[in-house]
Design an enzyme around this catalytic site. Sequence first.
Site, PDB file in Angstrom:
ATOM      1  N   SER A  46      29.835  48.494  47.138  1.00  0.00           N
ATOM      2  CA  SER A  46      28.519  48.196  47.252  1.00  0.00           C
ATOM      3  C   SER A  46      28.324  46.732  46.578  1.00  0.00           C
ATOM      4  O   SER A  46      28.628  46.774  45.107  1.00  0.00           O
ATOM      5  CB  SER A  46      27.512  48.799  46.834  1.00  0.00           C
ATOM      6  OG  SER A  46      26.247  48.437  47.349  1.00  0.00           O
ATOM      7  N   GLU A  47      28.009  45.633  46.911  1.00  0.00           N
ATOM      8  CA  GLU A  47      28.235  44.283  46.349  1.00  0.00           C
ATOM      9  C   GLU A  47      27.564  43.838  44.952  1.00  0.00           C
ATOM     10  O   GLU A  47      27.848  43.222  44.205  1.00  0.00           O
ATOM     11  CB  GLU A  47      28.152  43.106  47.182  1.00  0.00           C
ATOM     12  CG  GLU A  47      26.543  43.147  47.972  1.00  0.00           C
ATOM     13  CD  GLU A  47      26.352  43.909  49.071  1.00  0.00           C
ATOM     14  OE1 GLU A  47      27.093  44.954  49.171  1.00  0.00           O
ATOM     15  OE2 GLU A  47      25.532  43.401  49.825  1.00  0.00           O
ATOM     16  N   ASN A  48      26.748  45.259  44.775  1.00  0.00           N
ATOM     17  CA  ASN A  48      25.989  44.812  43.259  1.00  0.00           C
ATOM     18  C   ASN A  48      26.811  45.491  42.262  1.00  0.00           C
ATOM     19  O   ASN A  48      26.609  45.210  41.085  1.00  0.00           O
ATOM     20  CB  ASN A  48      24.791  45.711  43.342  1.00  0.00           C
ATOM     21  CG  ASN A  48      24.723  46.969  43.463  1.00  0.00           C
ATOM     22  OD1 ASN A  48      25.579  47.490  44.605  1.00  0.00           O
ATOM     23  ND2 ASN A  48      24.002  47.722  42.874  1.00  0.00           N
ATOM     24  N   SER A  88      32.878  41.512  41.876  1.00  0.00           N
ATOM     25  CA  SER A  88      32.612  42.240  43.386  1.00  0.00           C
ATOM     26  C   SER A  88      33.033  41.390  44.178  1.00  0.00           C
ATOM     27  O   SER A  88      33.452  41.624  45.462  1.00  0.00           O
ATOM     28  CB  SER A  88      31.165  42.522  43.141  1.00  0.00           C
ATOM     29  OG  SER A  88      30.566  43.217  44.364  1.00  0.00           O
TER      30      SER A  88
END
Lengths: 218, 233
Positions: A46-48, A88
Amino acid sequence: MALDKNGIAKRIAKEVQDGYYVNLGIGIPTLVANYVREDIEVEFQSENGVLGMGPFPFEGEEDADIINAGKQTITTLPGASFFDSAISFSMIRGKHVDLTILGAMEVSENGDIANWKIPGRMVKGMGGAMDLVASAENIIVAMMHTNKAGESKLLKKCSLPLTGVGCVKKVVTNLAVLEITDKGFKLLERAPGVSVEEIKNATEGHLIIEGVIPEMSM
Amino acid sequence: MINKKVLSVTEATAGITDNMTLMLGGFGLCGIPENAIAALVKSEVKGLTCISNNAGVDDFGLGLLLQKHQIKKMVSSYVGENDEFERQMLSGELDVELIPQGTLAERCRAAQAGFPAIYTPAGFGTEVAEGKETREFDGKMYVLEHAFKADFAFVKAWKGDEAGNLIFKGTARNFNPCMCGAAKITVAEVEELVPAGTLNPNEIHIPGIFVQRIFKGERYEKRIEQRTVRQRN
């Protein structure tokens, strides 16, 4: 019969292979995690800033410091890691993520995608979508074949502001699985009970139909 | 040991004046500098340009500064979930620059690392790249994006020591490390502030050299935006 959102997710889950690192967008893509075969090893990014995302927490075990990119509370699985936003997107732009699944408002026959803005109406921002589509080698779009007004979302040319150019490889809709080729949308599979004619009528962009088109096996 | 500790949020936010550019860490409401934001609201400073991935919700995070019309411009990647934001943007009161999330992170990191600009593939061929220099490398097109220039960076960490060393927790890390040292002055707020020598140097995420002021936040609400749970069977 046309698929529902879970049906689309279930079909896309078949594209997920053993050893894949996968980024799932918000909406239908998130549902894909529920249908991935249990006998393969896959890690969701997840890019966070988390790799190795697990299911939602049990009630009472939510942690405000552990969320996904949709801002939902999540858990992590053994082998998970946390990292900052620059790392990320290094994973994303650096092509370390094997498969990206995201939603779209429009896809064109040359693989352009629009999913972040409707001028004058919806301006929420692109989030990580532009980074994802500009870099990923393997992008699958999950969406309904037509919009609420019944108009095709598979177009000759996108009418909305673009998120990325010539980047989508495959589209899975409620009606069909299509591959983007140099010549347009190549029809690979039909949803169970959906005719080629129905797909033709719902597709504005150039549709390539070669031989007998099989039904999706779910 | 060079001591970075300040005793109050007032001391930590000293020197902020109208029309400054601020960086603020956080993703949604996760890992936002809650105490610094509260102090900024209280200070009534205005005309701010805020670089932050999101803009909070109506009554929390940067939404609190928007309510008071203290923000002139937002630089973000995603600004949904905030009605007041949308209203101010559509009415033209608020200037908004939307940029890809990875580009936002890297423009912070470039400022931190001493790079004037970076090339990214994100946004090529879209309106984000309009008017920007582009260049081909190995057959692929890239967009030149410049390092941010900011006066203050406000970050939130889990633990910190008096030397300014920081450790983050979970996904509350997000943009916070990228913003440390990316502005003229970096202000870190932490849940737990310990004497130097207490934290294990092997476990520091951000060395104190990137931090000018550190303080212990008085309280943290840590509001959850989307509480999602599964049932026990």
